[in-house]
Design a protein around this motif. Structure first.
Motif, mmCIF file in Angstrom:
data_model
loop_
_atom_site.group_PDB
_atom_site.id
_atom_site.type_symbol
_atom_site.label_atom_id
_atom_site.label_comp_id
_atom_site.label_asym_id
_atom_site.label_seq_id
_atom_site.Cartn_x
_atom_site.Cartn_y
_atom_site.Cartn_z
ATOM 1 N N ASP A 52 -0.489 -30.558 -27.358
ATOM 2 C CA ASP A 52 -1.923 -30.251 -27.244
ATOM 3 C C ASP A 52 -2.340 -30.120 -25.782
ATOM 4 N N HIS A 53 -1.830 -31.019 -24.924
ATOM 5 C CA HIS A 53 -2.192 -30.924 -23.499
ATOM 6 C C HIS A 53 -1.803 -29.549 -22.953
ATOM 7 N N ALA A 54 -0.572 -29.124 -23.269
ATOM 8 C CA ALA A 54 -0.121 -27.807 -22.805
ATOM 9 C C ALA A 54 -1.060 -26.714 -23.317
ATOM 10 N N MET A 55 -1.411 -26.801 -24.612
ATOM 11 C CA MET A 55 -2.224 -25.742 -25.208
ATOM 12 C C MET A 55 -3.676 -25.777 -24.724
ATOM 13 N N MET A 56 -4.172 -26.951 -24.311
ATOM 14 C CA MET A 56 -5.504 -27.016 -23.685
ATOM 15 C C MET A 56 -5.487 -26.258 -22.356
ATOM 16 N N MET A 57 -4.401 -26.414 -21.618
ATOM 17 C CA MET A 57 -4.271 -25.719 -20.328
ATOM 18 C C MET A 57 -4.146 -24.209 -20.547
ATOM 19 N N VAL A 58 -3.402 -23.832 -21.594
ATOM 20 C CA VAL A 58 -3.290 -22.412 -21.953
ATOM 21 C C VAL A 58 -4.686 -21.846 -22.260
ATOM 22 N N GLN A 59 -5.448 -22.586 -23.072
ATOM 23 C CA GLN A 59 -6.788 -22.117 -23.449
ATOM 24 C C GLN A 59 -7.686 -21.956 -22.222
ATOM 25 N N TYR A 60 -7.589 -22.901 -21.297
ATOM 26 C CA TYR A 60 -8.422 -22.821 -20.088
ATOM 27 C C TYR A 60 -8.114 -21.544 -19.304
ATOM 28 N N LEU A 61 -6.835 -21.256 -19.150
ATOM 29 C CA LEU A 61 -6.454 -20.060 -18.381
ATOM 30 C C LEU A 61 -6.879 -18.785 -19.109
ATOM 31 N N ILE A 62 -6.732 -18.767 -20.435
ATOM 32 C CA ILE A 62 -7.171 -17.593 -21.214
ATOM 33 C C ILE A 62 -8.681 -17.406 -21.042
ATOM 34 N N THR A 168 -14.655 -35.161 -26.538
ATOM 35 C CA THR A 168 -14.727 -34.675 -25.163
ATOM 36 C C THR A 168 -13.460 -33.889 -24.760
ATOM 37 N N ALA A 169 -12.459 -33.873 -25.663
ATOM 38 C CA ALA A 169 -11.185 -33.220 -25.315
ATOM 39 C C ALA A 169 -11.346 -31.704 -25.243
ATOM 40 N N PRO A 170 -10.698 -31.058 -24.260
ATOM 41 C CA PRO A 170 -10.709 -29.593 -24.233
ATOM 42 C C PRO A 170 -10.037 -29.029 -25.483
#
Ligand SMILES: [Fe+2]
Ligand SMILES: [Fe+2]
Length: 176
Positions: A52-62, A168-170
């Protein structure tokens, strides 16, 4: 657009989070094979959190219209000499990630990219919890290493259910 040095570093961090996912799956499988299902369950769940942490970072960049490059990861350590060493490895890993997360926040600030700095705040808080949890668990497994059923009972008691939703999680990319 987020600052370029931050984007480069965040793409690297996506790799570190996926590597943490793989390492925790390897640890869970080790405990499963040792018939320590509560320890296994804890690490299977931790693995999903890292994904999930990885995919939150992916979502932020997208969302920020920045480049995302999903990296390969190095193989995790698959073999352990005793039931304590996986937790010691996990604690080292969480401490290393904490330093990486802090460096990401610093890189954002240095570039005057306050949006990205703010994005990192949730991860900073998350790392405080993850290091604390792994430190506690290391103490427990060290104390009871000759009586693994004590550890299993502790895990069943203290980690019966996952932490539940964190509002509060991205958002992780691809999540419902
Ligand atoms: Fe993580
Ligand atoms: Fe973690």
């Amino acid at each position: 657009m987020p600052a370029d040095p931050f984007v480069a570093k965040l793409n690297e961090q996506i790799g570190h989070e996926f590597a943490a996912h793989q390492q925790y799956v390897a640890i869970a499988v080790y405990y499963d094979a040792e018939t320590l299902p509560q320890l296994a369950r804890f690490f299977y769940r931790q693995a999903l959190e890292e994904r999930d942490h990885a995919m939150m970072m992916v979502q932020y960049l997208i969302d920020a219209d920045a480049d995302v490059v999903i990296p390969g990861v190095a193989a995790p350590q698959p073999v352990f000499g005793d039931i304590v060493s996986p937790v010691a490895l996990a604690l080292d890993q969480e401490k290393r990630v904490t330093a990486q997360i802090n460096a990401l926040a610093a890189a954002a600030r240095e570039a005057g990219d306050y949006t990205s700095e703010q994005f990192m705040q949730w991860f900073i808080k998350e790392q405080v919890e993850e290091v604390a949890t792994m430190s506690d668990l290391l103490r427990v497994v060290e104390r009871s290493k000759d009586d693994p059923m004590d550890i299993e009972n502790f895990m069943a008691r203290e980690f019966a259910e996952d932490g539940g939703e964190d509002a509060t999680a991205p958002h992780p990319a691809g999540a419902e």
